[in-house]
Design an enzyme around this catalytic site. Structure first.
Site, PDB file in Angstrom:
ATOM      1  N   LEU A  60       0.853  -1.198   0.000  1.00 57.75           N
ATOM      2  CA  LEU A  60       0.000   0.000   0.000  1.00 57.75           C
ATOM      3  C   LEU A  60       0.888   1.248   0.000  1.00 57.75           C
ATOM      4  O   LEU A  60       1.296   1.717   1.067  1.00 57.75           O
ATOM      5  CB  LEU A  60      -0.892  -0.044   1.241  1.00 57.75           C
ATOM      6  CG  LEU A  60      -2.203   0.725   1.165  1.00 57.75           C
ATOM      7  CD1 LEU A  60      -3.117   0.272   2.280  1.00 57.75           C
ATOM      8  CD2 LEU A  60      -1.986   2.213   1.226  1.00 57.75           C
ATOM      9  N   GLU A  62       1.492   4.612  -2.770  1.00 58.26           N
ATOM     10  CA  GLU A  62       1.211   5.159  -4.102  1.00 58.26           C
ATOM     11  C   GLU A  62       2.476   5.587  -4.836  1.00 58.26           C
ATOM     12  O   GLU A  62       2.594   5.387  -6.051  1.00 58.26           O
ATOM     13  CB  GLU A  62       0.221   6.322  -3.998  1.00 58.26           C
ATOM     14  CG  GLU A  62      -1.203   5.899  -3.604  1.00 58.26           C
ATOM     15  CD  GLU A  62      -1.354   5.584  -2.121  1.00 58.26           C
ATOM     16  OE1 GLU A  62      -0.439   5.913  -1.337  1.00 58.26           O
ATOM     17  OE2 GLU A  62      -2.390   5.010  -1.743  1.00 58.26           O
ATOM     18  N   ASP A  86      -8.849   9.431  -6.313  1.00 59.59           N
ATOM     19  CA  ASP A  86      -8.134  10.649  -6.712  1.00 59.59           C
ATOM     20  C   ASP A  86      -7.271  11.213  -5.585  1.00 59.59           C
ATOM     21  O   ASP A  86      -6.098  11.500  -5.755  1.00 59.59           O
ATOM     22  CB  ASP A  86      -9.136  11.714  -7.193  1.00 59.59           C
ATOM     23  CG  ASP A  86     -10.441  11.693  -6.418  1.00 59.59           C
ATOM     24  OD1 ASP A  86     -10.417  11.384  -5.206  1.00 59.59           O
ATOM     25  OD2 ASP A  86     -11.490  11.979  -7.027  1.00 59.59           O
ATOM     26  N   TYR A  90      -1.973  11.632  -4.108  1.00 53.62           N
ATOM     27  CA  TYR A  90      -0.979  12.679  -3.832  1.00 53.62           C
ATOM     28  C   TYR A  90       0.385  12.172  -3.353  1.00 53.62           C
ATOM     29  O   TYR A  90       1.400  12.791  -3.666  1.00 53.62           O
ATOM     30  CB  TYR A  90      -1.560  13.722  -2.864  1.00 53.62           C
ATOM     31  CG  TYR A  90      -2.829  14.375  -3.393  1.00 53.62           C
ATOM     32  CD1 TYR A  90      -2.885  14.866  -4.692  1.00 53.62           C
ATOM     33  CD2 TYR A  90      -3.975  14.458  -2.614  1.00 53.62           C
ATOM     34  CE1 TYR A  90      -4.052  15.439  -5.188  1.00 53.62           C
ATOM     35  CE2 TYR A  90      -5.137  15.034  -3.106  1.00 53.62           C
ATOM     36  CZ  TYR A  90      -5.172  15.518  -4.397  1.00 53.62           C
ATOM     37  OH  TYR A  90      -6.322  16.076  -4.896  1.00 53.62           O
ATOM     38  N   HIS A 131     -12.004  11.181  -0.515  1.00 52.15           N
ATOM     39  CA  HIS A 131     -12.412  10.204  -1.526  1.00 52.15           C
ATOM     40  C   HIS A 131     -12.955  10.852  -2.791  1.00 52.15           C
ATOM     41  O   HIS A 131     -13.318  10.158  -3.717  1.00 52.15           O
ATOM     42  CB  HIS A 131     -13.471   9.252  -0.961  1.00 52.15           C
ATOM     43  CG  HIS A 131     -12.922   8.239  -0.010  1.00 52.15           C
ATOM     44  ND1 HIS A 131     -12.528   8.563   1.258  1.00 52.15           N
ATOM     45  CD2 HIS A 131     -12.686   6.917  -0.152  1.00 52.15           C
ATOM     46  CE1 HIS A 131     -12.076   7.477   1.875  1.00 52.15           C
ATOM     47  NE2 HIS A 131     -12.146   6.450   1.028  1.00 52.15           N
TER      48      HIS A 131
END
Lengths: 328, 362
Positions: A60, A62, A86, A90, A131
């Site tokens: 996990l 990004e 979305d 970041y 979210h």
């Protein structure tokens, strides 16, 4: 392919499946995309069909997902990654801005990164905090990225196929609230190409310019306006970068009035860019200043207040009414 | 049956095969590299030192915009490259110029970035050397991706991913080690711990017993090595590359070395450290040490020294001559490499600039 009634989620799933069948270099990975098939089920069944090497869950992280995709693309693969939401994307932003966007430029075209970063985007689904961001402006502002946002089931399929075949990195923004919208469609991997806007509805009085989740609202507004005797044209950008000046400006010139509709906050945004571009090119064809209907300049609201943030039919019609009509 | 500690923890002291006086120390785990490798390494060290010093001089002459010197760290630079095969990849940072040249990349092309002509001056695929990375630790994830792709394609490629001590504090360092471990990617993460991230000392980066200890949390074996001992570096890095190639997954190596010069010419190192700290490190110089060892063993004579010096002279001369040439990068290139097909907006901007330039000329 036969006509079928498909949701956007199913069309995206089919696009991934077909792309993976067509090219064994295509890999799909991210968080929960394996056995679960993604929290929105866009990757449903891909691990079962293509195996753990082709569609797999990662730790996990990004930045890790996007950073590893950079290396995979450097070494001949065609990675497609999913940012689960979305606003979860970041942590990967540095990888996107510093490397994904710049690799071709840094290396004078020697290293190219054909890769797709998919992300469910925007609101309207009653999601809790973090979210439902509309983050397209961050990506659109970054040279080197290609940014697309489909609004129809058919475009979702085609644009994703085109994005996966595209020689450069594509930020693929999937409007969450349209995932379950169904259409009877014939799937095609051909047109439209990335970089082309389309006139979704012909009209003569004013042009509504929208993309992604705002297109159906603009269509609804045009329908409502027609009942009141005003003919509104609707342009769907489909591709934010590259921007199709030609189609958008031709549309605005044909009506002389325009309203830009977008969910994202308006300040320093894609919507402000559209207004600036169209004004620079079409000033003498305009009968009134271009108006915008966007989200307020606030963090995305909690579910019970989100209806106040999202552009609705009434706001669009009010904006159209304010376009200095001779009869009003 | 070995314990987790035995599998993953580094040795208590950095591995050393040759001490600072050139004395030999045998290790139960790591053999002394072959004499030919050490003599070749000596020659490359001499060249590396000359590249560092020549490039620093070229900054003072205004021929390079900036140069982050690896003076004193050349053994790490040379060893990182010497242990790689042709099919392997090197992921360097901005301080790893010597390593890139050692890999075979043209020296002038290597210095393009620091000269200011373009961001990366070489073709990464020509020698499997990634563009030099300025953001810290981001390139470690790319290294994992390249290694994972190689595994999927069935190639036995190993990726050498370089970073400094400062980079180990970044999130991408953590994510890269974790991803590499989970996917069993053949990556050797090689930290050159030179004690400073610009002005911030190691004690402010971590309180871990060593940076190599960080591997245990990811299930990655860690090892510490004397970063000024080329023999130990070749042995330890060579072993790590061998393990990664054999499918044992990623390896983490920390070299203990020191940045004897300032971060770059823009940095004033006297503001954060004093001579009393720097001087002992000059005594541990990798070049003097290897010379002493090889001489003592009768493996290095004056003829070989002269040969190495001549090669270094040649490379220094090439740098001087090459970097004296005035270059004027083509402004049209500003728009040429963003997309496979430039967007209509970029075409317009390129035409605008072209028009502006032609009016300047007129």
């Amino acid at each position: 392919m036969a006509h079928e009634k498909l949701s956007m989620a199913q069309a995206l799933n089919q696009a991934l499946r077909d792309a993976m069948r067509a090219d064994e270099r295509v890999l799909m990975f991210g968080e929960d995309v394996g056995a679960l098939g993604g929290v929105f089920r866009i990757t449903d069944g891909l691990t079962a069909e293509f195996g753990e090497d082709r569609c797999f869950d990662t730790p996990l992280a990004e930045a890790g997902i996007v950073g590893m995709a950079v290396g995979l693309a450097m070494n001949g693969m065609r990675p497609v990654v999913e940012m689960q939401f979305d606003a979860f994307g970041y942590p990967a932003f540095e990888q996107v801005v510093s490397h994904v966007a710049k690799m071709r430029n840094r290396t004078r075209g020697k290293v190219t990164l054909p890769m797709v970063i998919r992300m469910p985007y925007a609101g309207g689904i009653g999601g809790v905090e973090h979210h439902c961001d509309s983050s397209e402006s961050y990506y659109a502002h970054t040279p080197g990225l290609t940014v697309v946002a489909p609004s129809t089931v058919s475009d979702a399929y085609t644009l994703l196929r085109r994005a996966i075949e595209f020689p450069d990195p594509v930020i693929f923004m999937e409007p969450k609230k349209l995932y379950w919208a169904k259409e009877e469609v014939e799937l095609s991997a051909g047109e439209p190409g990335i970089g082309t806007a389309v006139v979704r509805r012909e009209g003569t009085d004013a042009t509504l310019i929208a993309y992604g989740p705002s297109v159906p609202i603009a269509m609804e507004a045009a329908e409502a306006a027609a009942a009141e005797g005003r003919s509104l044209q609707v342009v769907d950008l489909r591709s934010i970068v590259p921007f199709d000046d030609e189609t958008v400006c031709a549309a605005v010139r044909s009506t002389g009035r325009a309203v830009v509709v977008a969910e994202a906050s308006g300040f320093a945004s894609v919507s402000s860019e559209i207004v600036a571009r169209v004004t620079e090119r079409c000033f003498h064809s305009l009968a009134a200043p271009i108006r915008r209907v966007t989200g307020f300049d606030i963090p995305y609201p909690p579910p019970k207040l989100e209806r106040h943030q999202l552009p609705g039919v009434d706001r669009i019609l009010d904006a159209v009414d304010s376009l200095q009509w001779e009869d009003s | 049956m070995t314990t987790v500690e035995e599998q993953l923890l580094p040795s208590a002291e950095p591995v050393q095969l040759v001490d600072e006086h050139g004395g030999r120390h045998d290790s139960p785990q790591y053999g002394m590299p072959a004499p030919e490798a050490l003599v070749d390494g000596y020659s490359q060290l001499v060249q590396g030192r000359r590249i560092n010093d020549q490039a620093s001089a070229l900054v003072r002459q205004g021929r390079l915009a900036v140069y982050p010197s690896s003076h004193g760290q050349e053994a790490c630079q040379i060893a990182a490259t010497m242990v790689l095969g042709e099919q392997d990849w090197l992921f360097p940072t901005y301080r790893d110029t010597v390593s890139i040249i050692s890999r075979g990349v043209d020296p002038i092309e290597t210095l393009t970035l620091l000269r200011g002509d373009w961001h990366s001056g070489y073709d990464p695929y020509e020698h499997n050397v990634a563009p030099q990375a300025t953001p810290l630790a981001t390139q470690l994830l790319h290294a994992v991706g390249v290694a994972h792709a190689a595994r999927l394609k069935g190639e036995d490629t190993v990726v050498m991913a370089l970073c400094g001590d400062g980079a180990t504090s970044e999130g991408d360092f953590h994510e890269a080690l974790n991803f590499a471990a989970v996917f069993k990617a053949p990556v050797v993460f090689f930290i050159q711990n030179n004690e400073y991230a610009i002005s911030v000392p190691l004690a402010r980066q971590t309180i871990a017993p060593s940076l190599a200890h960080k591997g245990i949390g990811y299930g990655v074996p860690g090892e510490r090595v004397d970063g000024n001992d080329l023999a130990a570096l070749l042995a330890v890095l060579g072993s790590a590359v061998g393990k990664a190639r054999a499918g044992e997954g990623p390896q983490l190596i920390e070299a203990h070395t020191y940045r004897v010069q300032a971060h770059t010419n823009a940095d004033d190192a006297t503001r954060y450290r004093n001579d009393a700290e720097v001087t002992p490190w000059l005594e541990r110089d990798p070049l003097k040490r290897l010379d002493a060892y090889l001489s003592g063993e009768g493996l290095l004579n004056d003829e070989q020294r002269a040969e190495a010096a001549a090669k270094a002279d040649k490379i220094a001369e090439d740098l001087r001559v090459g970097l004296m040439q005035e270059v004027s990068p083509d402004p049209a290139e500003l728009f040429a490499h963003l997309y496979a097909t430039p967007t209509p907006q970029l075409k317009e901007q390129a035409e605008f600039l072209q028009d502006e330039l032609s009016r300047e000329e007129a």
